[in-house]
Design an enzyme around this catalytic site. Structure first.
Site, PDB file in Angstrom:
ATOM      1  N   PRO A 124     -98.511  56.826 -18.695  1.00  0.00           N
ATOM      2  CA  PRO A 124     -97.044  56.715 -18.855  1.00  0.00           C
ATOM      3  C   PRO A 124     -96.369  56.056 -17.647  1.00  0.00           C
ATOM      4  O   PRO A 124     -95.428  55.266 -17.807  1.00  0.00           O
ATOM      5  CB  PRO A 124     -96.599  58.173 -19.022  1.00  0.00           C
ATOM      6  CG  PRO A 124     -97.799  58.864 -19.580  1.00  0.00           C
ATOM      7  CD  PRO A 124     -98.974  58.207 -18.909  1.00  0.00           C
ATOM      8  N   TYR A 125     -96.851  56.374 -16.459  1.00  0.00           N
ATOM      9  CA  TYR A 125     -96.296  55.743 -15.241  1.00  0.00           C
ATOM     10  C   TYR A 125     -96.562  54.239 -15.247  1.00  0.00           C
ATOM     11  O   TYR A 125     -95.658  53.438 -15.007  1.00  0.00           O
ATOM     12  CB  TYR A 125     -96.909  56.415 -14.016  1.00  0.00           C
ATOM     13  CG  TYR A 125     -96.720  55.668 -12.708  1.00  0.00           C
ATOM     14  CD1 TYR A 125     -95.465  55.541 -12.127  1.00  0.00           C
ATOM     15  CD2 TYR A 125     -97.812  55.097 -12.061  1.00  0.00           C
ATOM     16  CE1 TYR A 125     -95.305  54.856 -10.922  1.00  0.00           C
ATOM     17  CE2 TYR A 125     -97.664  54.423 -10.861  1.00  0.00           C
ATOM     18  CZ  TYR A 125     -96.406  54.300 -10.293  1.00  0.00           C
ATOM     19  OH  TYR A 125     -96.255  53.618  -9.100  1.00  0.00           O
ATOM     20  N   TRP A 126     -97.792  53.859 -15.569  1.00  0.00           N
ATOM     21  CA  TRP A 126     -98.111  52.430 -15.559  1.00  0.00           C
ATOM     22  C   TRP A 126     -97.341  51.683 -16.643  1.00  0.00           C
ATOM     23  O   TRP A 126     -96.940  50.535 -16.451  1.00  0.00           O
ATOM     24  CB  TRP A 126     -99.626  52.234 -15.745  1.00  0.00           C
ATOM     25  CG  TRP A 126    -100.424  52.704 -14.566  1.00  0.00           C
ATOM     26  CD1 TRP A 126    -100.032  52.676 -13.243  1.00  0.00           C
ATOM     27  CD2 TRP A 126    -101.733  53.274 -14.573  1.00  0.00           C
ATOM     28  NE1 TRP A 126    -101.026  53.196 -12.452  1.00  0.00           N
ATOM     29  CE2 TRP A 126    -102.089  53.575 -13.234  1.00  0.00           C
ATOM     30  CE3 TRP A 126    -102.650  53.556 -15.580  1.00  0.00           C
ATOM     31  CZ2 TRP A 126    -103.312  54.139 -12.878  1.00  0.00           C
ATOM     32  CZ3 TRP A 126    -103.875  54.115 -15.239  1.00  0.00           C
ATOM     33  CH2 TRP A 126    -104.195  54.402 -13.904  1.00  0.00           C
ATOM     34  N   LYS A 129     -93.870  51.146 -15.298  1.00  0.00           N
ATOM     35  CA  LYS A 129     -93.856  50.065 -14.301  1.00  0.00           C
ATOM     36  C   LYS A 129     -94.002  48.702 -14.988  1.00  0.00           C
ATOM     37  O   LYS A 129     -93.314  47.739 -14.643  1.00  0.00           O
ATOM     38  CB  LYS A 129     -94.969  50.262 -13.267  1.00  0.00           C
ATOM     39  CG  LYS A 129     -94.858  51.517 -12.415  1.00  0.00           C
ATOM     40  CD  LYS A 129     -93.632  51.517 -11.506  1.00  0.00           C
ATOM     41  CE  LYS A 129     -93.859  50.835 -10.179  1.00  0.00           C
ATOM     42  NZ  LYS A 129     -92.667  50.952  -9.293  1.00  0.00           N
TER      43      LYS A 129
END
Ligand SMILES: NC(=O)c1ccc[n+]([C@@H]2O[C@H](COP(=O)([O-])OP(=O)(O)OC[C@H]3O[C@@H](n4cnc5c(N)ncnc54)[C@H](OP(=O)(O)O)[C@@H]3O)[C@@H](O)[C@H]2O)c1
Length: 214
Positions: A124-126, A129
């Site tokens: 989810p973070y990637w 980003k």
């Protein structure tokens, strides 16, 4: 250049302010808490208040360039990832477009190139980003996207390795200080406009490493 640093009190931000100052720029450190103002001044920056979840755009007044190095951090839930890493980045880009600030350097993440990598928990973070990067690329701004691998607080080496666009496996970790120096080198090299550069620890002088392979 008046360079606004969003996330100026963070790891890369703290390394970046004095390097911008030393290079003859006028860094503006955007923080969300006035108690951080003295620290920003000590590092050579002009402190301004701005919260990516609240009042923020006025802090960019009279800036020539913006560096986004804010982040929700590893201890918050995915909601904050959406609000800071994705929506906060998008608000920053929109504010630049509205205010006629052309130059933007994004601190992205190595795996934003392939957000469905491992470990699964990071996806989810990637994705956040990557979507922020894609929004920047689609904007009219003169953008450089830096995608560092895992960051450390080790002393800077002045040397990194780079890969343009997508090739290559994740390399060695990289000191925040070296990423900060890569930001300065990118701002001062027009050839980096429109480039996405993956960064990891290595042996190439930073000025050379950010130069696109034409
Ligand atoms: N950690 C890694 O290994 C890694 C790897 C690749 C890329 N990155 C990216 O590199 C960048 C810098 O990472 P870092 O570890 O140096 O940063 P960091 O130390 O986690 O600092 C992040 C900064 O963002 C600020 N921030 C958070 N929410 C905000 C808001 N609502 N409004 C304004 N500012 C806000 C924080 O402010 P406060 O000081 O007030 O909390 C903090 O100063 C981030 O974009 C991160 O995603 C990290």
């Amino acid at each position: 250049m008046n360079v606004a640093v969003i996330g100026a009190n963070g790891g890369i931000g703290r390394e970046l302010l004095p390097r911008l100052d030393d290079a003859g720029h006028d860094p503006i450190g955007i923080v969300r808490d006035e108690s951080q103002f003295d620290e920003i001044r000590d590092r050579g920056g002009e402190p301004r208040l701005g919260d990516l979840e609240g009042e923020f755009a006025d802090a960019l007044e009279a800036c020539d360039a913006v560096v986004f190095t804010a982040g929700s951090g590893g201890d918050t839930d995915w909601g904050k990832t959406l609000l800071i890493d994705l929506w906060g980045a998008r608000r920053s880009i929109d504010a630049c477009v509205e205010q006629g600030i052309d130059r933007f350097v994004m601190i992205s993440s190595f795996n934003a190139s392939e957000p469905l990598g491992e470990p699964e928990a990071m996806r989810p973070y990637w994705v956040a980003k990557r979507c922020a990067d894609d929004f920047l690329e689609a904007s009219p701004l003169e953008a450089t996207i830096l995608r560092p691998t895992a960051l450390t607080d080790d002393e800077g080496t002045g040397h990194v390795s780079s890969a343009f666009e997508y090739p290559g496996e994740s390399g060695a970790s990289i000191p925040r200080a070296d990423v900060a120096q890569a930001v300065v080198a990118s701002l001062e090299n027009e050839d980096t406009v429109g480039e996405t550069i993956r960064l990891f620890g290595g042996e190439t002088p930073i000025d050379t490493a950010v130069q696109p392979e034409n």
